[in-house]
Design an enzyme around this catalytic site. Structure first.
Site, PDB file in Angstrom:
ATOM      1  N   HIS A 209      -5.301  -4.688   3.844  1.00 28.08           N
ATOM      2  CA  HIS A 209      -3.870  -4.376   3.742  1.00 28.08           C
ATOM      3  C   HIS A 209      -3.147  -5.060   2.593  1.00 28.08           C
ATOM      4  O   HIS A 209      -1.976  -4.781   2.365  1.00 28.08           O
ATOM      5  CB  HIS A 209      -3.144  -4.710   5.055  1.00 28.08           C
ATOM      6  CG  HIS A 209      -2.982  -6.188   5.277  1.00 28.08           C
ATOM      7  ND1 HIS A 209      -3.921  -6.947   5.921  1.00 28.08           N
ATOM      8  CD2 HIS A 209      -1.984  -7.049   4.921  1.00 28.08           C
ATOM      9  CE1 HIS A 209      -3.524  -8.211   5.970  1.00 28.08           C
ATOM     10  NE2 HIS A 209      -2.350  -8.304   5.356  1.00 28.08           N
TER      11      HIS A 209
HETATM   12  C1  UD1 Z   1       3.101  -8.110   5.516  1.00 27.39           C
HETATM   13  C2  UD1 Z   1       3.119  -9.464   4.815  1.00 27.39           C
HETATM   14  C3  UD1 Z   1       1.689  -9.961   4.622  1.00 27.39           C
HETATM   15  C4  UD1 Z   1       0.929  -9.980   5.934  1.00 27.39           C
HETATM   16  C5  UD1 Z   1       1.026  -8.612   6.602  1.00 27.39           C
HETATM   17  C6  UD1 Z   1       0.395  -8.673   7.967  1.00 27.39           C
HETATM   18  C7  UD1 Z   1       4.956  -9.790   3.213  1.00 27.39           C
HETATM   19  C8  UD1 Z   1       5.331  -9.821   1.791  1.00 27.39           C
HETATM   20  N1  UD1 Z   1       3.715  -9.345   3.491  1.00 27.39           N
HETATM   21  O1  UD1 Z   1       2.446  -7.192   4.661  1.00 27.39           O
HETATM   22  O2  UD1 Z   1       1.735 -11.278   4.112  1.00 27.39           O
HETATM   23  O3  UD1 Z   1      -0.405 -10.292   5.679  1.00 27.39           O
HETATM   24  O4  UD1 Z   1       2.410  -8.235   6.756  1.00 27.39           O
HETATM   25  O5  UD1 Z   1       0.036  -7.414   8.440  1.00 27.39           O
HETATM   26  O6  UD1 Z   1       5.740 -10.146   4.056  1.00 27.39           O
HETATM   27  N2  UD1 Z   1       4.580  -0.118   7.686  1.00 27.39           N
HETATM   28  C9  UD1 Z   1       4.648   0.825   8.694  1.00 27.39           C
HETATM   29  N3  UD1 Z   1       4.883   0.393   9.971  1.00 27.39           N
HETATM   30  C10 UD1 Z   1       5.063  -0.908  10.298  1.00 27.39           C
HETATM   31  C11 UD1 Z   1       5.013  -1.859   9.264  1.00 27.39           C
HETATM   32  C12 UD1 Z   1       4.761  -1.447   7.967  1.00 27.39           C
HETATM   33  O7  UD1 Z   1       4.494   2.019   8.458  1.00 27.39           O
HETATM   34  O8  UD1 Z   1       5.269  -1.218  11.492  1.00 27.39           O
HETATM   35  C13 UD1 Z   1       4.269   0.341   6.325  1.00 27.39           C
HETATM   36  C14 UD1 Z   1       5.519   0.686   5.501  1.00 27.39           C
HETATM   37  O9  UD1 Z   1       5.202   1.771   4.673  1.00 27.39           O
HETATM   38  C15 UD1 Z   1       5.720  -0.550   4.660  1.00 27.39           C
HETATM   39  C16 UD1 Z   1       4.293  -1.028   4.431  1.00 27.39           C
HETATM   40  O10 UD1 Z   1       3.601  -0.712   5.632  1.00 27.39           O
HETATM   41  O11 UD1 Z   1       6.401  -0.293   3.452  1.00 27.39           O
HETATM   42  C17 UD1 Z   1       4.178  -2.515   4.143  1.00 27.39           C
HETATM   43  O12 UD1 Z   1       4.802  -3.283   5.170  1.00 27.39           O
HETATM   44  P1  UD1 Z   1       5.388  -4.742   4.857  1.00 27.39           P
HETATM   45  O13 UD1 Z   1       5.822  -5.394   6.113  1.00 27.39           O
HETATM   46  O14 UD1 Z   1       6.355  -4.689   3.726  1.00 27.39           O
HETATM   47  O15 UD1 Z   1       4.144  -5.508   4.264  1.00 27.39           O
HETATM   48  P2  UD1 Z   1       2.673  -5.633   4.838  1.00 27.39           P
HETATM   49  O16 UD1 Z   1       1.749  -4.988   3.859  1.00 27.39           O
HETATM   50  O17 UD1 Z   1       2.613  -5.215   6.251  1.00 27.39           O
HETATM   51  N1  UDP Z   2      -5.083  -7.898  14.238  1.00 27.49           N
HETATM   52  C1  UDP Z   2      -4.990  -7.113  15.382  1.00 27.49           C
HETATM   53  N2  UDP Z   2      -5.259  -5.777  15.269  1.00 27.49           N
HETATM   54  C2  UDP Z   2      -5.646  -5.203  14.100  1.00 27.49           C
HETATM   55  C3  UDP Z   2      -5.747  -6.014  12.947  1.00 27.49           C
HETATM   56  C4  UDP Z   2      -5.446  -7.368  13.051  1.00 27.49           C
HETATM   57  O1  UDP Z   2      -4.684  -7.608  16.472  1.00 27.49           O
HETATM   58  O2  UDP Z   2      -5.856  -3.989  14.083  1.00 27.49           O
HETATM   59  C5  UDP Z   2      -4.767  -9.326  14.361  1.00 27.49           C
HETATM   60  C6  UDP Z   2      -5.873 -10.233  13.905  1.00 27.49           C
HETATM   61  O3  UDP Z   2      -6.805 -10.434  14.938  1.00 27.49           O
HETATM   62  C7  UDP Z   2      -5.109 -11.483  13.510  1.00 27.49           C
HETATM   63  C8  UDP Z   2      -3.819 -10.938  12.967  1.00 27.49           C
HETATM   64  O4  UDP Z   2      -3.687  -9.625  13.495  1.00 27.49           O
HETATM   65  O5  UDP Z   2      -4.828 -12.279  14.642  1.00 27.49           O
HETATM   66  C9  UDP Z   2      -3.906 -10.902  11.471  1.00 27.49           C
HETATM   67  O6  UDP Z   2      -2.887 -10.118  10.970  1.00 27.49           O
HETATM   68  P1  UDP Z   2      -2.972  -9.418   9.547  1.00 27.49           P
HETATM   69  O7  UDP Z   2      -4.374  -9.232   9.111  1.00 27.49           O
HETATM   70  O8  UDP Z   2      -2.112  -8.236   9.636  1.00 27.49           O
HETATM   71  O9  UDP Z   2      -2.199 -10.477   8.624  1.00 27.49           O
HETATM   72  P2  UDP Z   2      -2.635 -11.774   7.794  1.00 27.49           P
HETATM   73  O10 UDP Z   2      -3.330 -12.713   8.690  1.00 27.49           O
HETATM   74  O11 UDP Z   2      -3.461 -11.323   6.644  1.00 27.49           O
HETATM   75  O12 UDP Z   2      -1.334 -12.299   7.284  1.00 27.49           O
END
Ligand code: UD1
Ligand code: UDP
Length: 367
Positions: A209
């Site tokens: 992601h």
């Molecule tokens: C965010 C965090 C990242 C973390 C990740 C965990 C920042 C800058 N990044 O990244 O550090 O590792 O969360 O998963 O804060 N979207 C949906 N539904 C949702 C959420 C997101 O469709 O419920 C889509 C949207 O198109 C959005 C994109 O995902 O624009 C990115 O979401 P965003 O929360 O901005 O960043 P993540 O890539 O999720």
């Molecule tokens: N996770 C989850 N379901 C998924 C993917 C991740 O429950 O489909 C959990 C994972 O086990 C961990 C946390 O989400 O506890 C990690 O989140 P993510 O990878 O989104 O973010 P990051 O740790 O990179 O910030």
């Protein structure tokens, strides 16, 4: 509004829900009155609600419903609204987790209002300032009053930036506590292996992601072609983050992905825990998933150019493989555990209790 000293915890993204599940419980046990603020950064049921329901996290007192947006837009909206909640509810402290936009917005709003900030998962560094998370980490750490560092390397990183003394607490990693709390329940209750038709130790679990992997079409394409190559030898399971789903759709690669890989919706924590424990290899760009692979004794390949969790590379549990090298398939198929498994760099599973005890001390609550 409560009369007793209280703390406002800021969450918003998936990994923060996992951490809050164990920390909120420990705060309550330490007699601390906690209000939870959910920024709404993650909002799909599979990215948010499932964690509150499955892990018994108390319902947020404040839900901002911010949603997605550019960095400035999303962070700015959060900042404005968090500030208002702090002004209205006057918490004694504000607690933030990790390195997301919700983290920096919470820390900045609180620090500007002179409310002490507690940062859980402080001191992590990738030393790559092109990552939004790195900017969030560095600024949050410098704004924080108490920095709960999960590892000795995190403590050293803070020292190198002049943050030391009473402000820094080596706490261990709350994600280890979360894994310990979930592993037995997941093993007993999750039916994910049956649902996805998988046999233990005969599949690779992948999550992708990070912006650096999803936002460059060439990098994303190269990752998915490599994963398809792995899938010719062993099933590859991919709980698909919405960001990555959108990026694959955008470049016309979603069908290719679903044809070659076992793609599913993002999973709840118990299903994810079961899959991690049962995988032969984990390949990921997630911070949390790298550590969870280690907790379950599963080798991990990190699909990035660097990691903040360097101890796992040093111990032989994690191999860094930049997607741009073309070595992804070969590295995943060759991954194996190191000969010894005795080091415990993330503490003893009591990080949340230690953090809650420390905060209780700062709030002058005596149990
Ligand atoms: C965010 C965090 C990242 C973390 C990740 C965990 C920042 C800058 N990044 O990244 O550090 O590792 O969360 O998963 O804060 N979207 C949906 N539904 C949702 C959420 C997101 O469709 O419920 C889509 C949207 O198109 C959005 C994109 O995902 O624009 C990115 O979401 P965003 O929360 O901005 O960043 P993540 O890539 O999720
Ligand atoms: N996770 C989850 N379901 C998924 C993917 C991740 O429950 O489909 C959990 C994972 O086990 C961990 C946390 O989400 O506890 C990690 O989140 P993510 O990878 O989104 O973010 P990051 O740790 O990179 O910030």
């Amino acid at each position: 509004m409560p009369e007793e000293p209280h703390i406002l915890s800021i969450v918003g993204a998936r990994p923060q829900f996992v951490k809050a599940a164990v920390v909120s419980k420990a705060l309550a046990e330490a007699g601390i009155h906690e209000a939870i603020l959910h920024t709404g950064q993650h909002y799909d049921a599979s990215m948010s609600d499932v964690f509150f329901e499955e892990l018994g996290i108390p319902n947020p007192t404040h839900h901002l419903g911010i949603g997605s947006g550019s960095h400035g837009q999303q962070t700015g909206r959060m900042l404005e609204q968090i500030e208002q909640v702090i002004l209205d509810t006057k918490p004694d402290r504000v607690l933030v987790y990790g390195d997301t936009n919700s983290t920096i917005a919470g820390a900045l709003a609180a620090a500007k209002l002179h409310v002490p900030v507690d940062h859980v998962e402080a001191g992590l560094r990738s030393f790559n300032r092109r990552m939004p998370e790195e900017l969030n980490r560095v600024t949050t750490d410098h704004l924080s009053s108490t920095l709960f560092a999960p590892t000795t390397i995190a403590v050293k990183n803070l020292e190198d930036e002049g943050i030391r003394g009473d402000r820094v607490v080596l706490s261990g990693d709350v994600m280890y506590d979360a894994t310990l709390a979930a592993a037995k329940i997941a093993d007993r209750e999750s039916t994910v292996l049956e649902r996805l038709d998988l046999s233990a130790k005969q599949f690779v679990l992948v999550t992708i992601h990070r912006a650096e992997n999803t936002d460059d079409p060439e990098v994303l394409k190269s990752i998915f072609h490599s994963l398809a190559e792995v899938a010719a030898t062993m099933p590859v399971v991919l709980p698909l983050h919405p960001r990555t789903r959108k990026a694959l759709e955008h470049i016309g690669l979603l069908q290719f992905a679903t044809e070659h890989l076992r793609v599913c919706e993002p999973l709840g924590y118990l299903d994810m825990t079961k899959l991690e424990a049962a995988a032969a290899v984990v390949a990921t760009d997630s911070g949390g998933v790298q550590k969870e692979a280690f907790f379950h004794g599963v080798p991990c390949v990190t699909l990035r150019t660097e990691t903040e969790w360097v101890e796992l590379v040093e111990l032989g549990w994690n191999t860094i493989c930049s997607p741009e090298t073309g070595d992804v398939a070969k590295t995943i198929l060759a991954a194996s555990p190191p000969a010894t498994n005795t080091d415990r760099p993330y503490g003893n599973g009591n990080a949340s209790r230690l953090i809650a005890g420390h905060i209780a001390g700062r709030l002058q609550i005596h149990g």
